[in-house]
Structures are given as structure tokens and as C-alpha cells.
Design an enzyme around this catalytic site. Structure first.
Site, PDB file in Angstrom:
ATOM      1  N   ALA A  71      -3.750 -69.099  -7.439  1.00 33.46           N
ATOM      2  CA  ALA A  71      -2.921 -70.297  -7.620  1.00 33.46           C
ATOM      3  C   ALA A  71      -2.551 -70.907  -6.277  1.00 33.46           C
ATOM      4  O   ALA A  71      -2.567 -72.135  -6.099  1.00 33.46           O
ATOM      5  CB  ALA A  71      -1.659 -69.949  -8.413  1.00 33.46           C
ATOM      6  N   TYR A  72      -2.229 -70.056  -5.323  1.00 28.64           N
ATOM      7  CA  TYR A  72      -1.846 -70.535  -3.994  1.00 28.64           C
ATOM      8  C   TYR A  72      -2.990 -71.291  -3.332  1.00 28.64           C
ATOM      9  O   TYR A  72      -2.811 -72.396  -2.809  1.00 28.64           O
ATOM     10  CB  TYR A  72      -1.421 -69.347  -3.140  1.00 28.64           C
ATOM     11  N   MET A  73      -4.203 -70.705  -3.361  1.00 29.52           N
ATOM     12  CA  MET A  73      -5.323 -71.331  -2.679  1.00 29.52           C
ATOM     13  C   MET A  73      -5.822 -72.576  -3.397  1.00 29.52           C
ATOM     14  O   MET A  73      -6.370 -73.478  -2.758  1.00 29.52           O
ATOM     15  CB  MET A  73      -6.451 -70.324  -2.488  1.00 29.52           C
TER      16      MET A  73
END
Length: 246
Positions: A158-160
Site C-alpha cells: 500500500a505504501y509503495m
């Protein structure tokens, strides 16, 4: 070169955002510490008032109306906006020993939404609503934060998605606003950083935000020719960020 410029730093109450705000203040910019935590924003603004004029703004970057209101308040009080640092975000901090985030098959929609809305939508809302203010000043700078994360072990999905989205977003926005003398870049800290909220163990083994030196000052002074690039700090200068491996 930044004396008299007005800089808004989202997530500026602590961590990398606070470091960005402090170095910009030391360089002569007037600082707006924008943070979802009003107490943190006010405390940091009070601390940085030793270097420059400051203003604290309670801001939830996930809320477009809140963003528009906050930027309007800044312009009413300080006269405009010249620099925006889009720093606010949800960060995994796996290097601190924080548990890995859920894999996609186990990820609640609410978790995904929180990361996407904060990191990606927040950057979109703030960029969208700062551009008219920068145009009023005949130009300016937008600095978007980028971060790395590998595919193994899993957890950074999700972060990337948000950070690679921000990188692409920056590249295209830079071309849209180039004729308005607005320089838009992505900045990558490149290394894991332990901020004041990290555990003592993490702070003992990882560098603090100070490792970034005057990177944000350099970014706020970049020529228009740099617009659209993803940059990192190395030996006192900004250099192109290396492609992520893995």
C-alpha cells in the site's frame, strides 16, 4: 535566497517534516507548520519562531475543504505561499521494528483507504490548491516526499503504491505548471530514518532527520530545469534518485 519566502510543510509537527521546517526557517523562510495534531503544530511553530516568523495550522490533508481553508488562512495572514513540502503521510517504519503491514489478501479496506487517502490524495489535494497561490506569486516550489520499500518480505504494498503514484504524479504535474514558473520535484530521504517517535533501540541504530542536512533548502532553491525529477541528498547536494531495486 529564501528570505521572506513563505513555506508550508505538511506533517510539520515532528520528524522529517519538522526538520524540513527548521532548516527552511534557518534559511530565512516564513514557516507554516501544518499538522493534523494541532498541539504538535503549535509547539513546533513556537520552537521555530526563534529563527523566523511562524504560523501553526491544524490540517487533515485527506479533507479537500480543510486544505483549501488552511491555504486561504495562510495567504490571509502571511500574504501568500511560495513553497509547499508535501510531507504528511502514513509510513510503515518497518526498520524501527514495527510489524509488517497486512498482505493484500488480509488487508481491510479501511487500512488501504487510510494509506491511499493520506499519502496520495493528500498530495493531490495540497498540490491542487497550492498552485493558484504559487501562480499569484509568479512561481514557486512543490516538494513531494518519496520513500522506498522492497517486495520481500511483503508488507510495503500500500505504501509503495502511493509513493510510486506520487512520483508519477510529480512528473506530470511538473509539465502542467512549468510555464507558470513552478518547480515540482520528488525528494527521497533514501535511507531509513528514526524520528523522535521511534523506539530508543531504533534511534540508537538509525540516523535521525539531521542526516538530510539542508536538502529541503536546496530543493526550495532549485531552478525550473529541475522540475519533474526525483532527487535525493548526497554529500551536500541534490542528485537524481537511483531506481528502486527488488
Amino acid at each position: 535566497m529564501l528570505k521572506g519566502k513563505i513555506a508550508v510543510v505538511t506533517g510539520g509537527g515532528q520528524g522529517i517534516g519538522k526538520h524540513a521546517a527548521k532548516t527552511l526557517a534557518e534559511a530565512g523562510a516564513k514557516i507554516v507548520v501544518a499538522d493534523i495534531n494541532q498541539d504538535l503544530a503549535e509547539a513546533t511553530a513556537a520552537e521555530l519562531s526563534a529563527f523566523s516568523e511562524t504560523m501553526a495550522v491544524a490540517l487533515d490533508v485527506r479533507n479537500e475543504d480543510d486544505v483549501q481553508r488552511a491555504f486561504g488562512a495562510v495567504t490571509s495572514r502571511l500574504g501568500g505561499i511560495d513553497i509547499l513540502v508535501n510531507n504528511a503521510g502514513v509510513v510503515p517504519h518497518f526498520s524501527w521494528g514495527v510489524p509488517r503491514w497486512p498482505s493484500i489478501s488480509d488487508m481491510p479496506l479501511e487500512f488501504w483507504d487510510r494509506v491511499i487517502r493520506t499519502n496520495l490524495y493528500g498530495t493531490f489535494f495540497c498540490t491542487k490548491h497550492v498552485i493558484p497561490h504559487l501562480k499569484e506569486r509568479k512561481g514557486g516550489h512543490i516538494v513531494n516526499l518519496f520513500g522506498g520499500g522492497g517486495t520481500k518480505p511483503p508488507g510495503a504494498l500500500a505504501y509503495m503504491v502511493t509513493k510510486n503514484g506520487i512520483r508519477t504524479f510529480t512528473h506530470f504535474v511538473a509539465e502542467e505548471v512549468r510555464d507558470s514558473n513552478i518547480c515540482v520535484v520528488t525528494f527521497s530521504p533514501r535511507v531509513p530514518i528514526a524520528t523522535e517517535t521511534a523506539s530508543e533501540t531504533a534511534r540508537d541504530k538509525l540516523p535521525g532527520p539531521g542526516i538530510l542536512g539542508n536538502a529541503f533548502v536546496l530543493a526550495a532553491e532549485l531552478p525550473l530545469a529541475s522540475s519533474g525529477q526525483c532527487l535525493a541528498y548526497e554529500e551536500g547536494k541534490l542528485v537524481p534518485e537511483k531506481p528502486m531495486e527488488g
